[in-house]
Design a protein around this motif. Structure first.
Motif: not given
Length: 289
Positions: A18-25
């Protein structure tokens, strides 16, 4: 509900992660979130695609046959009714081509057995009520000469209006729920949002049957000299199969779809995708909706 019984896996299936991609803005605005995701796609999946055009394209969907309830030996039965013949399609495209300079893409829907409610793909052939196979070949040849990208639409994930005479057996060709019940699906009403149980159900196919359906689709497309294919829901609908002997996780289903798209592209067909997820972008010539 309180009566529901939830079943969880003890561990992930072998070989899956399971992969999670998190991008903070620096924003709490949904529009900014959408822009950030769009930028991510531009820098990753979208940059991998081919046959890109700098002009704004015009994408059309032309419907060949719809279904209508008719009386057959005194019993109501859904039958395909022609809406646009292959000759009509050429006339429409020719008229639009003469009035627009935009790159033109056309998706031909409802041209195979069953019309818009296409039958199980291995039994699907060009609808004779729209014209002959030769007429469809001529349409593809003409579109190529006119520099019009044309795509034959087909559904390889579901079976509609299909039975024994279509080579479809719900017992063996359909996916199953965790309860081992066959996945029988119904359309939903856009008015009251409930199941339209008065209409015929359709079935989600197993991976084996999806592969069989795609093999038939590619074979039909090759015989017709179709330059492109439009997979009705591949790249958007992702479903598992929880039959005890034919178990398929969504990750496995995703890999199958990627392999099908890669195989189709490798065989020289252009691909039109609808509502495509990022894993379908790489092999798509154009994405609609």
């Amino acid at each position: 509900s309180n009566d529901a019984v939830h079943v969880f896996e003890k561990a992930l299936p072998a070989g899956e992660i399971i992969q999670q991609r998190i991008r903070f803005i620096q924003s709490d605005n949904y529009v900014d979130m959408a822009k950030a995701y769009g930028k991510y796609l531009e820098n990753t999946a979208l940059s991998q695609g081919s046959n890109r055009s700098t002009s704004i394209p015009l994408a059309l969907e032309i419907v060949g046959a719809i279904d209508k309830q008719k009386q057959l030996l005194g019993f109501p039965k859904l039958r395909p009714v022609p809406l646009s013949t292959f000759g009509d399609m050429q006339s429409m495209l020719e008229d639009i081509k003469n009035k627009s300079q935009a790159p033109l893409y056309a998706r031909l829907v409802g041209c195979l057995s069953g019309g818009v409610r296409q039958k199980f793909m291995p039994a699907a052939k060009p609808l004779s009520i729209l014209g002959s196979s030769g007429d469809l070949k001529k349409l593809f040849h003409w579109a190529k000469d006119q520099d019009i990208a044309i795509y034959l639409d087909g559904d390889i994930q579901y079976a509609r209006n299909s039975g024994l005479f279509s080579g479809f057996l719900s017992f063996s060709d359909s996916a199953r729920f965790a309860s081992n019940e066959v996945v029988k699906l119904f359309k939903f009403s856009p008015i009251w949002y409930g199941k339209l149980v008065s209409e015929k159900p359709f079935y989600l196919l197993t991976q084996r049957s999806i592969k069989k359906a795609n093999k038939a689709f590619l074979s039909t497309a090759k015989k017709l000299n179709a330059p492109g294919l439009a997979y009705n829901n591949l790249g958007s609908d992702l479903s598992g199969n929880y039959a005890s002997r034919k178990r398929t996780t969504r990750e496995s289903a995703l890999n199958l779809q990627k392999n099908i798209l890669q195989e189709t592209s490798a065989k020289g067909f252009d691909i039109m995708s609808t509502n495509a997820s990022n894993y379908a972008i790489e092999n798509s010539s154009i994405i609609t909706n």
